[in-house]
Design an enzyme around this catalytic site. Structure first.
Site, PDB file in Angstrom:
ATOM      1  N   ASP A   9       0.874  -1.163   0.000  1.00  0.00           N
ATOM      2  CA  ASP A   9       0.000   0.000   0.000  1.00  0.00           C
ATOM      3  C   ASP A   9       0.923   1.227   0.000  1.00  0.00           C
ATOM      4  O   ASP A   9       2.086   1.132   0.403  1.00  0.00           O
ATOM      5  CB  ASP A   9      -0.861  -0.046   1.266  1.00  0.00           C
ATOM      6  CG  ASP A   9      -1.684   1.196   1.444  1.00  0.00           C
ATOM      7  OD1 ASP A   9      -2.370   1.583   0.487  1.00  0.00           O
ATOM      8  OD2 ASP A   9      -1.644   1.780   2.543  1.00  0.00           O
ATOM      9  N   ASP A  11      -0.072   5.100   0.762  1.00  0.00           N
ATOM     10  CA  ASP A  11      -0.306   6.073   1.836  1.00  0.00           C
ATOM     11  C   ASP A  11      -0.369   5.370   3.187  1.00  0.00           C
ATOM     12  O   ASP A  11      -1.200   4.488   3.391  1.00  0.00           O
ATOM     13  CB  ASP A  11      -1.633   6.807   1.600  1.00  0.00           C
ATOM     14  CG  ASP A  11      -1.565   7.738   0.405  1.00  0.00           C
ATOM     15  OD1 ASP A  11      -0.482   8.267   0.134  1.00  0.00           O
ATOM     16  OD2 ASP A  11      -2.602   7.934  -0.241  1.00  0.00           O
TER      17      ASP A  11
HETATM   18  P1  B16 Z   1      -6.941   9.865  -4.202  1.00  0.00           P
HETATM   19  P2  B16 Z   1      -3.727   4.046  -0.276  1.00  0.00           P
HETATM   20  C1  B16 Z   1      -5.650   5.899  -0.395  1.00  0.00           C
HETATM   21  O1  B16 Z   1      -4.352   5.481  -0.689  1.00  0.00           O
HETATM   22  C2  B16 Z   1      -5.668   6.786   0.827  1.00  0.00           C
HETATM   23  O2  B16 Z   1      -5.299   6.068   1.985  1.00  0.00           O
HETATM   24  C3  B16 Z   1      -7.070   7.317   1.034  1.00  0.00           C
HETATM   25  O3  B16 Z   1      -7.118   8.158   2.169  1.00  0.00           O
HETATM   26  C4  B16 Z   1      -7.517   8.088  -0.230  1.00  0.00           C
HETATM   27  O4  B16 Z   1      -8.846   8.565  -0.099  1.00  0.00           O
HETATM   28  C5  B16 Z   1      -7.410   7.138  -1.429  1.00  0.00           C
HETATM   29  O5  B16 Z   1      -6.090   6.646  -1.526  1.00  0.00           O
HETATM   30  C6  B16 Z   1      -7.799   7.827  -2.733  1.00  0.00           C
HETATM   31  O6  B16 Z   1      -6.840   8.801  -3.005  1.00  0.00           O
HETATM   32  O7  B16 Z   1      -7.964  10.879  -3.837  1.00  0.00           O
HETATM   33  O8  B16 Z   1      -5.530  10.414  -4.268  1.00  0.00           O
HETATM   34  O9  B16 Z   1      -7.307   9.095  -5.461  1.00  0.00           O
HETATM   35  O10 B16 Z   1      -3.664   4.008   1.228  1.00  0.00           O
HETATM   36  O11 B16 Z   1      -4.609   2.972  -0.880  1.00  0.00           O
HETATM   37  O12 B16 Z   1      -2.354   4.097  -0.918  1.00  0.00           O
HETATM   38 MG    MG Z   2      -2.924   3.155   3.275  1.00  0.00          MG
END
Ligand code: B16
Ligand code: MG
Length: 213
Positions: A9, A11
């Site tokens: 993953d 974030d």
């Molecule tokens: P975006 P991950 C996720 O990333 C985030 O944890 C989540 O908080 C966010 O809403 C989602 O990506 C979508 O992100 O708006 O940049 O498309 O943890 O799966 O790497």
């Molecule tokens: Mg994450």
């Protein structure tokens, strides 16, 4: 060694963009007159942008049309991307880089499996694209975590069956997605796991020792 590939993953695992999501959503919540704090922000981890907006709007006394919601999500993303421009290679720690290098040297294939449509932009800011054999992100999937699509697609891009992959996740939705994909999971950070992961680690830097030593 049971695993041939590791799917990370982004974030909350390889870097932290939490503070930027938080700041960018704060303005959305204000516009919707919805309460927004760290507890609500935690529920957004690993969840897609539109689903995140719906979670925030649960606390709003107002109603919004689909078009208004799409506009709000777009505006949030514009603020978020502006904030992401502050990121530099220093936002991926030396410890994380050393762990990725050691895993590659052990002939493991590495992939990113992120819900974020900004994942590639973030990896570019971090100058970290070259650690990975595959990057599967929010632009390539139709169903976000806890659906297993992102991890199954990442395994396919690595040319590996699901059982040969270990997922590294920080969010409950991500752990559920890994289980639904038939993959073992290493949970990092202090989240309240929905079930016990195969490995529970403080962070990614502990992974090489857990797998290789
Ligand atoms: P975006 P991950 C996720 O990333 C985030 O944890 C989540 O908080 C966010 O809403 C989602 O990506 C979508 O992100 O708006 O940049 O498309 O943890 O799966 O790497
Ligand atoms: Mg994450």
């Amino acid at each position: 060694m049971k695993y041939k590939g590791i799917i990370f993953d982004l974030d909350g695992v390889l870097c932290s963009t939490d503070r930027f999501h938080y700041q960018a959503w704060q303005q959305t919540a204000r516009e919707a007159q919805a309460p927004f704090d760290e507890t609500v922000n935690q529920r957004l981890r690993g969840v897609s942008r539109m689903e995140s907006l719906e979670i925030i709007l649960e606390g709003s006394p107002l109603t919004f049309t689909q078009a208004e919601k799409e506009r709000m999500a777009e505006e949030k993303n514009a603020r978020y991307r502006q904030l992401l421009r502050q990121m530099t290679p220093a936002d991926m720690t030396d410890g994380v880089r050393a762990a990725l290098t050691r895993l590659r040297e052990a002939s493991l294939k590495l992939a990113v499996g992120s819900s974020s449509k900004n994942a590639r932009f973030i990896l570019e800011r971090l100058e970290a694209v070259s650690y990975f054999d595959a990057i599967c992100d929010g632009t390539q999937i139709t169903r976000s975590k806890p659906d297993p699509e992102v991890f199954l697609k990442a395994a396919g891009m690595l040319g590996l069956p699901a059982q040969a992959c270990l997922v590294v996740e920080d969010a409950p939705a991500g752990l559920e997605a890994a289980r639904a994909a038939g993959m073992d999971c290493a949970g990092v950070g202090g989240a309240d796991w929905p079930f016990a992961p195969a490995y529970a680690l403080p962070d990614v830097t502990a992974l090489p020792a857990a797998l290789l030593d």
